[in-house]
Scaffold this motif. Structure first.
Motif, short mmCIF file in Angstrom:
data_model
loop_
_atom_site.label_atom_id
_atom_site.label_comp_id
_atom_site.label_asym_id
_atom_site.label_seq_id
_atom_site.Cartn_x
_atom_site.Cartn_y
_atom_site.Cartn_z
N HIS A 28 14.39 -19.70 -51.55
CA HIS A 28 13.33 -20.19 -52.43
C HIS A 28 13.48 -21.68 -52.59
O HIS A 28 14.37 -22.15 -53.29
CB HIS A 28 13.46 -19.46 -53.77
CG HIS A 28 12.42 -19.80 -54.76
ND1 HIS A 28 11.40 -18.94 -55.07
CD2 HIS A 28 12.24 -20.89 -55.52
CE1 HIS A 28 10.63 -19.51 -56.00
NE2 HIS A 28 11.12 -20.69 -56.28
N HIS A 30 11.20 -25.13 -53.44
CA HIS A 30 9.87 -25.64 -53.80
C HIS A 30 9.38 -26.63 -52.75
O HIS A 30 10.15 -27.45 -52.26
CB HIS A 30 9.92 -26.29 -55.17
CG HIS A 30 10.15 -25.30 -56.28
ND1 HIS A 30 10.11 -25.63 -57.60
CD2 HIS A 30 10.38 -23.96 -56.23
CE1 HIS A 30 10.33 -24.54 -58.33
NE2 HIS A 30 10.51 -23.52 -57.52
N GLU A 59 5.67 -20.83 -62.22
CA GLU A 59 6.10 -19.60 -61.56
C GLU A 59 6.18 -18.40 -62.50
O GLU A 59 6.84 -17.42 -62.19
CB GLU A 59 7.47 -19.83 -60.87
CG GLU A 59 7.41 -20.97 -59.87
CD GLU A 59 8.51 -20.95 -58.84
OE1 GLU A 59 9.64 -20.56 -59.18
OE2 GLU A 59 8.21 -21.30 -57.69
N HIS A 120 12.40 -18.07 -61.32
CA HIS A 120 11.54 -18.43 -60.19
C HIS A 120 10.68 -17.24 -59.81
O HIS A 120 11.07 -16.08 -59.99
CB HIS A 120 12.38 -18.84 -58.98
CG HIS A 120 13.11 -20.14 -59.18
ND1 HIS A 120 12.49 -21.36 -59.08
CD2 HIS A 120 14.39 -20.38 -59.50
CE1 HIS A 120 13.36 -22.32 -59.34
NE2 HIS A 120 14.53 -21.75 -59.59
#
Ligand SMILES: [Zn+2]
Length: 180
Positions: A28, A30, A59, A120
């Motif tokens: 993950h 960004h 998120e 997240h």
């Protein structure tokens, strides 16, 4: 001396394992999305995995009217698959199905809690196109950078009847060559 070399080897191995694990989990990050494109004679199937931050700027489940509007606008853009993915017309492809999964947004599998980690959240989307001559698709134009300004990089994997390739697409590039 031997002990020292052993330690170095161990550290290198541990680093590699961590990198492989992160990749397997769909790391993950960004600004970065993953795209898997599968091309065969009758179909082009595209899987998108993205942190929600790239698509929304947050998120979590929307809490305000402004956030709800951002979600609605993002979903409209995601469902317009013919604008997000413009496939070489030689392949004769038409949009068939868009499937969106995101636990924070309440889309898809209700129990997809695994997609929410440490605050997240992610979205996973499948875009299917039915094609009359899919193997003739020479290129794919990707509209994700136009649709989502926070997205900076796309890590691509492509499988076609002629082979497989990996590529990185950086804003503002949009074209992926499928046949080499
Ligand atoms: Zn995140």
């Amino acid at each position: 001396m031997f002990a020292h070399r052993c330690l170095v080897t161990l550290i290198a191995a541990a680093g590699l394992t961590a990198a492989v694990a992160a990749q397997a989990a769909g790391a993950h990050e960004h600004g970065v999305a993953r795209l898997d494109v599968a091309v065969d004679a009758a179909r082009v199937s595209i899987l998108l995995e993205s942190p929600l931050d790239n698509l929304l700027g947050f998120e979590h489940a929307p809490r305000t009217d402004a956030e709800r509007e951002k979600v609605a606008a993002a979903l409209v853009r995601l469902r317009a698959s013919q604008a997000l993915f413009r496939i070489d017309s030689a392949a004769g492809c038409v949009p068939a199905r868009v499937d969106l999964q995101s636990a924070p947004l309440g889309l898809g599998r209700a129990t997809a809690g695994a997609q929410v980690k440490d605050g997240h959240g992610e979205l996973e989307a499948t875009f299917d196109f039915n094609c009359s001559q899919g193997a003739r698709a020479g290129f794919l134009e990707i509209g994700l950078f136009e649709a989502f300004p926070a997205l900076q990089r796309i890590e691509l994997q492509v499988a076609t009847p002629k082979g497989q390739l990996k590529a990185t697409l950086r804003r503002p590039a949009s074209r992926v060559v499928l046949v080499r």
